[in-house]
Design a protein around this motif. Structure first.
Motif, short mmCIF file in Angstrom:
data_model
loop_
_atom_site.label_atom_id
_atom_site.label_comp_id
_atom_site.label_asym_id
_atom_site.label_seq_id
_atom_site.Cartn_x
_atom_site.Cartn_y
_atom_site.Cartn_z
N ARG A 20 0.86 -1.18 0.00
CA ARG A 20 0.00 0.00 0.00
C ARG A 20 0.90 1.23 0.00
O ARG A 20 1.49 1.57 1.01
N ILE A 52 -6.43 -8.04 11.95
CA ILE A 52 -7.62 -7.25 11.68
C ILE A 52 -8.80 -8.17 11.36
O ILE A 52 -8.65 -9.16 10.65
N GLU A 64 -13.85 -5.35 10.16
CA GLU A 64 -13.06 -4.11 10.09
C GLU A 64 -12.46 -3.94 8.69
O GLU A 64 -12.42 -2.83 8.15
N LEU A 65 -12.01 -5.05 8.13
CA LEU A 65 -11.42 -5.00 6.79
C LEU A 65 -12.45 -4.54 5.76
O LEU A 65 -12.18 -3.67 4.93
N GLU A 78 -15.24 -2.91 6.29
CA GLU A 78 -15.66 -1.53 6.56
C GLU A 78 -14.66 -0.54 5.99
O GLU A 78 -15.04 0.46 5.36
N SER A 79 -13.37 -0.82 6.18
CA SER A 79 -12.34 0.06 5.65
C SER A 79 -12.35 0.06 4.12
O SER A 79 -12.23 1.12 3.49
N ARG A 89 -15.37 2.03 2.78
CA ARG A 89 -15.18 3.47 2.97
C ARG A 89 -14.25 4.04 1.90
O ARG A 89 -14.52 5.10 1.32
N ARG A 90 -13.19 3.32 1.60
CA ARG A 90 -12.25 3.78 0.57
C ARG A 90 -12.88 3.71 -0.82
O ARG A 90 -12.63 4.58 -1.66
N GLU A 146 -7.17 5.17 -3.93
CA GLU A 146 -8.23 4.58 -3.11
C GLU A 146 -8.66 3.22 -3.65
O GLU A 146 -8.83 2.26 -2.88
N HIS A 194 -6.15 0.55 -2.76
CA HIS A 194 -6.29 0.11 -1.37
C HIS A 194 -7.44 -0.89 -1.23
O HIS A 194 -7.32 -1.89 -0.52
N LEU A 212 -7.08 -4.76 0.06
CA LEU A 212 -7.74 -5.19 1.29
C LEU A 212 -8.58 -6.45 1.11
O LEU A 212 -8.60 -7.32 1.98
#
Length: 415
Positions: free
Chosen positions: A72, A284, A288-289, A291-292, A295-296, A320, A323, A327
């Motif tokens: 990243r 992680i 959480e993964l 969600e991140s 969002r990106r 973005e 990423h 992920l």
């Protein structure tokens, strides 16, 4: 420092890195030109900053990886790291020759694990059958598992296999670590959460010596496998096999607590793997993964839709989307927006590449015609579009701007 090709016709060929770094890509003006459709025009850069080497991905379509882990933006490099750009892999080393890992290891492992993974229930049933067979074999004083006997006794390299496995009605979790011919590889399977991770790295002689000191503790070598207890609805396995020449041991704990001497070695071994293979990223949670990533993705969509509002928005959108892909690429059931993120990244990358090429051509043409102000405007636009000073196009544009500013100042003084 050097790069050593791992695969293909160039396997074993050494590339010496320039002191200021090395740009990698398909275009002929890169320092290392790779004729590979999976490699972007300007794919990645290996650079030295304050005496430390880093790998920087330049917004490539297929991404870059370090020891099997997607990069990243950038990542620190160390001796023995395996770098991947597109489908090309290299060992980062200071030595003129290294023991190369098996070609295409990570790709084959991922292909097998993702395309042929059995359903959870079937996997549990097969596992239970294996445990029963193992229990019978142990009680009948059968020879050690094939994993040990398959290694010749006169082998001089260190061989290691470590596994922890937890089976419950809700999940099967497995951590597997293997050292073979100097390459340390690890995999984590968390079936209930549909997650699978893989890492690999070629160890330096110093790291191999450290690993050998961990596993060849006399207290561990004296351990023996205890009797197998009943399985019930839960199964827990911890086993470690080490071998070098005639020296080695195999110990397995099946539904029984491990001896303290085993736990000491296992803890040090896990710490070594976490330190050298960046396994902390596995901690992680899937929620959480996701969600991140979502969002990106939403932010990238908005940036790309508003690409005419702000000059660097296309480049930032690519960042973005990159990423997002990094992920969720290891998930079996990828979210619906994965395919859209991949499509939008390619569209944005093609748009950016075309615009940068056009601006470069326009700037060079204006400069040759003596239209210095127009040339400066074109190269300045490149710098504004890509907020990354290390990007090859930006580096060249900044050099052009320096030259143009000097020429414009000369003209002004003559007037």
């Amino acid at each position: 420092m050097k790069l050593v090709h791992i695969e293909g016709k160039l396997r074993g060929e050494v590339v010496t890195l320039p002191p200021l770094g090395c740009c990698i890509g398909r275009e002929n003006d890169n320092d290392l030109v790779l004729e590979d459709p999976d490699v972007s025009s300007y794919h990645a850069k290996i650079e030295q900053v304050d005496g430390l080497w880093r790998l920087r991905d330049l917004g490539s379509t297929n991404g870059s990886a370090l020891n099997g882990q997607p990069v990243r933006d950038s990542a620190m490099l160390s001796e023995g790291d395996v770098i991947q750009t597109g489908s090309k892999r290299f060992v980062f080393t200071s030595h003129d020759s290294v023991v190369l890992p098996a070609a295409e290891f990570s790709q084959e492992t991922k292909l097998i694990s993702k395309r042929h993974r059995v359903p959870l229930l079937a996997g549990v049933l097969v596992l239970m059958l294996v445990i029963v067979c193992l229990a019978v074999g142990l009680r009948q004083s059968a020879p050690p598992p094939a994993v040990v006997s398959a290694v010749p006794e006169n082998a001089t390299h260190l061989m290691l296999r470590y596994e922890t496995l937890q089976v419950t009605p809700q999940n099967v979790f497995r951590f597997y670590l293997e050292l073979d011919r100097g390459t340390l590889s690890a995999s984590v399977d968390d079936l209930a959460n549909e997650r699978q991770f893989e890492r690999e790295k070629l160890l330096s002689p110093e790291q191999l010596a450290e690993l050998e000191s961990i596993v060849f503790q006399e207290s561990f070598l004296a351990l023996r496998t205890p009797a197998v207890r009943g399985t019930g609805s839960r199964t827990q396995i911890a086993q470690l096999t080490v071998r070098k020449g005639r020296k080695g041991n195999h110990v397995a704990y099946i539904n029984s607590p491990a001896e303290p001497d085993f736990e000491i070695v296992a803890t040090e071994l896990s710490g070594f793997a976490e330190s050298h293979l960046d396994l902390a990223a596995i901690a992680i949670s899937r929620e959480e993964l996701l969600e991140s990533a979502h969002r990106r993705f939403t932010h990238g969509e908005r940036l790309f839709a508003e690409r005419d509002v702000n000059t660097p928005n296309v480049y930032l959108a690519i960042e973005e989307f990159s990423h997002v892909l990094q992920l969720v690429s290891d998930l079996d059931n990828r979210p619906e927006y994965y395919a859209k993120a991949l499509m939008l990244k390619r569209e944005a990358q093609n748009l950016l590449d075309k615009e940068l090429q056009d601006l470069t051509f326009r700037g060079q043409t204006h400069r040759k015609l003596g239209e210095l102000e127009l040339a400066r405007a074109a190269f300045l636009r490149i710098v504004e579009m890509v907020p990354d000073r290390e990007h090859p196009r930006v580096s060249r544009a900044r050099k052009e701007l320096g030259y143009l500013e000097a020429q414009i100042e000369k003209r002004r003084r003559k007037r």
